[in-house]
Design an enzyme around this catalytic site. Structure first.
Site, PDB file in Angstrom:
ATOM      1  N   LYS A  22      47.776  43.630  35.911  1.00  0.00           N
ATOM      2  CA  LYS A  22      47.863  44.769  36.824  1.00  0.00           C
ATOM      3  C   LYS A  22      46.923  44.577  37.999  1.00  0.00           C
ATOM      4  CE  LYS A  22      43.699  46.793  35.728  1.00  0.00           C
ATOM      5  NZ  LYS A  22      42.571  47.026  36.661  1.00  0.00           N
ATOM      6  N   PRO A 127      43.729  35.555  33.515  1.00  0.00           N
ATOM      7  CA  PRO A 127      42.318  35.203  33.327  1.00  0.00           C
ATOM      8  C   PRO A 127      41.490  36.369  32.820  1.00  0.00           C
ATOM      9  CG  PRO A 127      42.840  35.409  35.654  1.00  0.00           C
ATOM     10  CD  PRO A 127      44.135  35.467  34.927  1.00  0.00           C
ATOM     11  N   GLY A 129      37.907  38.617  32.533  1.00  0.00           N
ATOM     12  CA  GLY A 129      36.871  39.037  33.461  1.00  0.00           C
ATOM     13  C   GLY A 129      37.343  39.112  34.889  1.00  0.00           C
ATOM     14  N   ALA A 130      38.650  39.393  35.070  1.00  0.00           N
ATOM     15  CA  ALA A 130      39.243  39.364  36.403  1.00  0.00           C
ATOM     16  C   ALA A 130      39.563  40.742  36.960  1.00  0.00           C
ATOM     17  CB  ALA A 130      40.527  38.526  36.372  1.00  0.00           C
ATOM     18  N   GLY A 131      39.535  41.777  36.115  1.00  0.00           N
ATOM     19  CA  GLY A 131      39.932  43.100  36.571  1.00  0.00           C
ATOM     20  C   GLY A 131      41.437  43.287  36.605  1.00  0.00           C
ATOM     21  N   ALA A 135      43.629  41.978  28.574  1.00  0.00           N
ATOM     22  CA  ALA A 135      43.376  42.381  27.189  1.00  0.00           C
ATOM     23  C   ALA A 135      44.010  43.731  26.881  1.00  0.00           C
ATOM     24  CB  ALA A 135      41.872  42.429  26.916  1.00  0.00           C
ATOM     25  N   SER A 136      43.953  44.663  27.832  1.00  0.00           N
ATOM     26  CA  SER A 136      44.561  45.975  27.631  1.00  0.00           C
ATOM     27  C   SER A 136      46.080  45.872  27.539  1.00  0.00           C
ATOM     28  CB  SER A 136      44.171  46.912  28.781  1.00  0.00           C
ATOM     29  OG  SER A 136      42.793  47.166  28.783  1.00  0.00           O
ATOM     30  N   SER A 137      46.657  45.014  28.367  1.00  0.00           N
ATOM     31  CA  SER A 137      48.099  44.812  28.335  1.00  0.00           C
ATOM     32  C   SER A 137      48.533  44.212  27.004  1.00  0.00           C
ATOM     33  CB  SER A 137      48.517  43.899  29.486  1.00  0.00           C
ATOM     34  OG  SER A 137      49.922  43.813  29.598  1.00  0.00           O
ATOM     35  N   ASP A 174      42.712  51.214  30.211  1.00  0.00           N
ATOM     36  CA  ASP A 174      43.952  50.757  30.845  1.00  0.00           C
ATOM     37  C   ASP A 174      45.123  50.644  29.874  1.00  0.00           C
ATOM     38  OD1 ASP A 174      42.736  50.557  33.316  1.00  0.00           O
ATOM     39  OD2 ASP A 174      42.225  48.436  33.076  1.00  0.00           O
TER      40      ASP A 174
END
Length: 339
Positions: A22, A127, A129-131, A135-137, A174
């Site tokens: 996202k 990636p 630590g990318a914002g 992980a949430s997805s 998220d």
């Protein structure tokens, strides 16, 4: 991505899906909560940069197990990150309760009282630590996969949408966004999220947005970025941005985009300034940090323009820089039976 895997004899069935990343087109922090978290007001879009997740149901075991690796290979990702000693740990993907997929499956089993186990295979393309919410997805997709796999005892998955949303909100801010809005149509590819991210409203896009996304090979800790944030006394009203987004005017969208976390993220990672400057010099004008960083993005007029700008940006950056030309998509990808 085809999965070459042998399904154990104690596995009844398996499903797979491709969780998207996202971008935060607008992100304002409106207050600090008494529980230590922050109230946000953000507009997010999913993009066609994906992980791949396969989940197998285990009827002879209550184990939650996981295998995880990078696509196309862990070796390639380690090589890409090798020039970044601060971020070398990002090449390591947790396969225990530190992975949100495991947490999501554990929460699902507890909530619904199911006894079966699950074995997950996660292939990472987003990636860390990318914002970009990888992980949430993954966690949201794990909930949807588990719900489908447990239809024999729980009934149709469509009847559990609200319960899954409640579980998602306990896992991460998220995760509800990636779960998809109830009644979401294929044309709904954006949402405004408030509260901790669990209060969602659909936002219409006139057309898909082509984007260039760049990752500076340095991850950022969300907690550290928020820890340096000073909550503003006056916040930016999202309505002008929402009007720009609905108009489809790329120039106006770029003018109204904002991210309150940019300043603290830049304090921690000066490389973000360099990345944004490089994007601007490559011809990309609507550049911004996504989430708490460290990835940056820019909106273009066409996917062809995005591809050309991405090629110029790769040539300007150090070898191995991670740059993608992609576009907006839908939050809840189809869950299909695995072959």
């Amino acid at each position: 991505m085809p999965l070459a895997t042998t399904v154990p004899t104690n596995v009844q069935t398996a499903v797979e899906t491709s969780p998207p990343a996202k971008l935060n087109l607008f992100l304002e922090i409106t207050a600090r909560r008494c529980d230590g978290f922050h109230e946000i007001d953000t507009v997010m879009v999913p993009i066609d940069l994906r992980d791949h997740l396969l989940i197998q149901r285990l009827d002879s075991s209550d184990e939650l197990s996981m295998e995880a690796q990078w696509m196309p290979s862990s070796e390639i990702w380690t090589q890409k990150l090798s020039g970044s000693p601060q971020s070398s740990h990002l090449a390591q993907i947790p396969s225990d309760e530190n992975n949100l997929v495991i947490r999501a499956l554990a929460a699902f089993r507890k909530h619904f009282g199911v006894r079966c186990g699950f074995h997950s295979r996660l292939f990472k393309g987003i990636p860390a630590g990318a914002g970009m919410g990888g992980a949430s997805s993954d966690a949201a997709s794990a909930l949807r996969c588990a719900s489908l796999l447990c239809e024999p005892e729980l009934g149709p998955a469509a009847e559990r949408v609200e319960e899954l949303a409640a579980i998602a909100a306990t896992i991460g801010s998220d995760v509800p966004f990636f779960l998809g809005l109830p009644g979401q149509s294929e044309s709904t590819v954006a949402a405004r999220a408030r509260g901790r991210g669990e209060l969602l409203n659909p936002v219409s896009l006139r057309s898909p947005l082509p984007v260039v996304v760049a990752y500076p090979r340095h991850g950022l800790s969300t907690a550290e970025v928020y820890g340096r944030l000073t909550v503003p006394s006056e916040t930016i009203d999202p309505e002008p941005f929402l009007k720009a987004l609905s108009s489809g005017n790329r120039k106006l969208i770029g003018e109204k985009m904002t991210n309150r976390l940019t300043a603290p993220a830049r304090e921690i990672r000066p490389e973000i300034d360099e990345m944004l400057e490089s994007m601007w010099r490559s011809g990309l004008q609507t550049c911004q940090l996504t989430g708490s960083g460290s990835a940056c993005f820019a909106i273009t007029d066409t996917i062809g323009q995005a591809r050309r700008a991405a090629a110029r940006l790769r040539a300007m950056l150090q070898p191995g820089a991670l740059v993608w030309a992609t576009h907006t998509t839908t939050t809840a990808p189809r869950v299909r039976h695995a072959s």
